[in-house]
Design a protein around this motif. Structure first.
Motif, PDB file in Angstrom:
ATOM      1  N   ILE A 179       2.479  -4.196  -7.393  1.00  0.00           N
ATOM      2  CA  ILE A 179       3.090  -2.949  -6.927  1.00  0.00           C
ATOM      3  C   ILE A 179       2.183  -1.795  -7.345  1.00  0.00           C
ATOM      4  CG2 ILE A 179       4.496  -2.577  -8.985  1.00  0.00           C
ATOM      5  CD1 ILE A 179       6.757  -1.699  -6.968  1.00  0.00           C
ATOM      6  N   TYR A 180       2.209  -0.736  -6.552  1.00  0.00           N
ATOM      7  CA  TYR A 180       1.449   0.461  -6.885  1.00  0.00           C
ATOM      8  C   TYR A 180       2.355   1.671  -6.712  1.00  0.00           C
ATOM      9  CZ  TYR A 180      -2.590   3.395  -7.676  1.00  0.00           C
ATOM     10  OH  TYR A 180      -3.461   4.287  -8.230  1.00  0.00           O
ATOM     11  N   PHE A 181       2.318   2.558  -7.702  1.00  0.00           N
ATOM     12  CA  PHE A 181       3.121   3.771  -7.695  1.00  0.00           C
ATOM     13  C   PHE A 181       2.209   4.986  -7.599  1.00  0.00           C
ATOM     14  CE2 PHE A 181       5.539   0.747 -10.379  1.00  0.00           C
ATOM     15  CZ  PHE A 181       6.713   0.682  -9.633  1.00  0.00           C
ATOM     16  N   VAL A 182       2.699   6.037  -6.954  1.00  0.00           N
ATOM     17  CA  VAL A 182       1.967   7.295  -6.899  1.00  0.00           C
ATOM     18  C   VAL A 182       2.826   8.415  -7.474  1.00  0.00           C
ATOM     19  CG1 VAL A 182       0.557   6.636  -4.909  1.00  0.00           C
ATOM     20  CG2 VAL A 182       2.705   7.868  -4.542  1.00  0.00           C
ATOM     21  N   GLY A 217      -1.919  11.257  -8.216  1.00  0.00           N
ATOM     22  CA  GLY A 217      -2.345  10.168  -9.075  1.00  0.00           C
ATOM     23  C   GLY A 217      -1.561   8.914  -8.782  1.00  0.00           C
ATOM     24  N   GLY A 218      -1.903   7.874  -9.535  1.00  0.00           N
ATOM     25  CA  GLY A 218      -1.200   6.618  -9.339  1.00  0.00           C
ATOM     26  C   GLY A 218      -1.644   5.561 -10.319  1.00  0.00           C
ATOM     27  N   GLY A 219      -0.959   4.431 -10.251  1.00  0.00           N
ATOM     28  CA  GLY A 219      -1.275   3.276 -11.068  1.00  0.00           C
ATOM     29  C   GLY A 219      -0.453   2.096 -10.598  1.00  0.00           C
ATOM     30  N   GLY A 220      -0.995   0.900 -10.795  1.00  0.00           N
ATOM     31  CA  GLY A 220      -0.279  -0.274 -10.324  1.00  0.00           C
ATOM     32  C   GLY A 220      -0.493  -1.482 -11.200  1.00  0.00           C
ATOM     33  N   ILE A 221       0.189  -2.555 -10.838  1.00  0.00           N
ATOM     34  CA  ILE A 221       0.040  -3.830 -11.540  1.00  0.00           C
ATOM     35  C   ILE A 221      -0.211  -4.930 -10.527  1.00  0.00           C
ATOM     36  CG2 ILE A 221       1.410  -3.223 -13.556  1.00  0.00           C
ATOM     37  CD1 ILE A 221       3.692  -4.854 -12.300  1.00  0.00           C
TER      38      ILE A 221
END
Length: 163
Positions: free
Chosen positions: A57-60, A69-73
């Motif tokens: 999943i990736y979140f912004v 910005g963003g980050g995911g797993i």
């Protein structure tokens, strides 16, 4: 007059261009090598498409339609299925220092637990001192070398945490 609204949400296809720019800008700002990092990943221009499996999943961070910005797993490539990697966590200077990065980071870690991962791995660049400090404050421990097969040979900081 409208009030600014900042939300953390899952990535959408229309976010790709803005997110790619945020990611690439960080590399230039912090003078991080471009090769052997997320800068040169084939996923970077296609972030939405790259995070569409059941176990990633990736979140912004979205401020009134502007991706800041963003980050995911994702599962750690070439490693055990119970280990995930927090990936491509980058933020615009417009949102740094406001607490949204920590909120997104916590959301990623909770989501990793919810997906059944037992450990979380992070690769970073030594130039990102504030990020590394945050990871340490959440209990991530430094490793002597890389795990898995991320292709990020220019990253010199490797960390892991039991979830």
């Amino acid at each position: 007059m409208s009030k600014d609204t900042i939300v953390i949400r899952e990535i959408k296809p229309d976010d790709n261009v803005q997110l790619e720019q945020v990611i690439r800008d960080c590399f230039h700002e912090f003078k991080i090598p471009l090769e052997g990092t997320a800068y040169s990943d084939k996923e970077t221009p296609r972030m939405y498409q790259s995070y569409q499996s059941d176990n990633d999943i990736y979140f912004v961070i979205d401020k009134n339609g502007e991706v800041l910005g963003g980050g995911g797993i994702k599962p750690l490539s070439g490693f055990e299925t119970e280990v995930c990697e927090i990936q491509k966590m980058y933020f615009s200077h417009k949102v740094r220092g406001l607490g949204y990065g920590k909120k997104l980071f916590e959301k990623c870690m909770q989501t990793a637990k919810d997906l059944g991962y037992k450990q979380c791995y992070i690769e970073s660049a030594s130039q990102l001192k504030a990020a590394i400090h945050i990871y340490e404050s959440y209990g991530f421990k430094h490793l002597q070398g890389a795990l898995g097969n991320t292709g990020h040979y220019s990253c010199g900081v490797w960390m892991i945490k039991d979830l």
